[in-house]
Write a protein that holds these residues in place. Structure first.
Motif, short mmCIF file in Angstrom:
data_model
loop_
_atom_site.label_atom_id
_atom_site.label_comp_id
_atom_site.label_asym_id
_atom_site.label_seq_id
_atom_site.Cartn_x
_atom_site.Cartn_y
_atom_site.Cartn_z
N THR A 15 39.86 48.85 36.16
CA THR A 15 38.61 49.52 36.49
C THR A 15 37.69 48.59 37.26
O THR A 15 37.92 47.38 37.35
CB THR A 15 37.90 49.96 35.20
N HIS A 16 36.63 49.17 37.78
CA HIS A 16 35.59 48.40 38.46
C HIS A 16 35.08 47.28 37.54
O HIS A 16 34.94 46.13 37.97
CB HIS A 16 34.45 49.35 38.84
N GLU A 17 34.83 47.61 36.30
CA GLU A 17 34.29 46.64 35.35
C GLU A 17 35.29 45.52 35.09
O GLU A 17 34.91 44.35 34.96
CB GLU A 17 33.92 47.33 34.04
N GLU A 51 34.77 41.54 35.86
CA GLU A 51 34.91 40.57 34.78
C GLU A 51 35.77 39.39 35.22
O GLU A 51 35.50 38.24 34.86
CB GLU A 51 35.51 41.23 33.54
N ASP A 68 29.13 42.17 44.87
CA ASP A 68 28.78 41.99 43.46
C ASP A 68 29.31 40.67 42.93
O ASP A 68 28.65 39.97 42.15
CB ASP A 68 29.38 43.13 42.62
#
Length: 317
Positions: free
Chosen positions: A205-207, A211, A260
């Motif tokens: 996922t994006h998260e 991470e 990001d």
């Protein structure tokens, strides 16, 4: 995670991140480019020593698709790739880049012969050696420490992800702890380490991707390469794609992920790469990645639009 950061933005010449080109000009006061080499090594993840089949994303050339021809000796490869690069940069020095497969996976006497051969070439100011964190025996690390005292040296290691579940899925055959331990082993001797990570791996996922970037920011490495996952013909990952385990990132999605990540990285970490391309004849997707300069320009534009820069949120990340 984020709090209000100080301004104005940090700039590395005209860039809002700490580029490899900026660092080379600062270090050597002129243009320096890497000369990509295939020294004929293999990988313990292919030959059965650790696992078989290799990482599911890895091409038949061991991620050295733009390196010299394996059938040629190192000096011939060096001269051919150097001369091609000179068409873009007529005046430059060189770093010999042992790129294909695992470049510490051989007896020490073989490594010494190959590395020293390239260091003897005119204009070479250093070496960059790509390897795995589980291929750094003590005698090799001692030799790398010696090299580090007399030339400009980088060891580039594939981490790809900090999520061990993903590592198992892509047949990485080592865990995150192995990587962290290898960094400590190299840094004990002051050897510069560049971590490779990949965004777009199956089921992440994006998260999860962010991470990985966040954890790398805390690992004490001196450089990073952020790769976009390329699906290439003939790789084991094709079967994972056919099974629905892989979704190609969109261009804008990837650009935002990179920015990001840059915001979280320490300002002194050198960014060796922010995207890449694969041979057109092998690439299955994402096809937008073939326009590398459009992606890089998009990253610059996103940094400017946000009025952000590498390290903006690092202290609070």
């Amino acid at each position: 995670m984020h709090s209000k950061a100080a301004s104005p933005p940090l700039l590395w010449e005209d860039k809002r991140f700490h580029t490899w080109n900026y660092e080379m000009r600062r270090e050597f006061d002129e243009k320096v480019f890497k000369v990509m080499l295939d020294a004929g090594f293999t990988c313990p993840n292919r030959d059965g020593t650790i696992a078989r089949g290799g990482c599911t994303f890895c091409s038949a050339r061991g991620s050295g698709d733009f390196a010299g021809k394996r059938r040629d000796d190192l000096v011939t490869q060096f001269n051919e790739i150097r001369d091609k690069q000179h068409l873009k940069w007529p005046n430059a020095k060189y770093i010999g880049y042992f790129q294909a497969y695992t470049n510490t996976y051989a007896p020490l006497e073989v490594l010494r012969e190959y590395y020293e051969t390239i260091l003897r070439q005119p204009g070479v100011v250093g070496l960059s050696i790509a390897t795995r964190p589980d291929c750094l025996p003590d005698d090799v690390v001692e030799y790398l420490a010696e090299l580090n005292r007399r030339t400009y040296l980088w060891v580039e290691m594939g981490l790809q992800t900090v999520h061990d579940s993903t590592s198992e899925l892509i047949n990485r055959a080592h865990d995150t702890k192995c990587f962290v331990d290898a960094v400590a082993k190299l840094r004990k001797h002051g050897i510069r380490v560049c971590a490779h990570i990949i965004y777009g791996l199956p089921q992440e996922t994006h998260e999860m991707m962010l991470e990985t970037g966040y954890e790398v920011s805390k690992m004490g490495v001196q450089g990073i390469k952020i790769h976009l996952l390329h699906l290439m013909k003939g790789t084991p990952m094709v079967r994972q794609h056919e099974a629905g385990l892989l979704r190609f990132l969109e261009e804008d999605e990837y650009i935002k992920l990179v920015v990001d990540t840059l915001e979280m990285l320490p300002p002194d970490m050198i960014v060796h790469r922010l995207t890449g391309d694969a041979p057109r004849k092998l690439l299955i997707g994402p096809m937008w990645s073939l326009n590398k300069w459009k992606v890089l320009n998009g990253i610059d534009a996103e940094l400017k639009a946000r009025d952000t820069w590498q390290g903006k949120y690092w202290r609070n990340a």
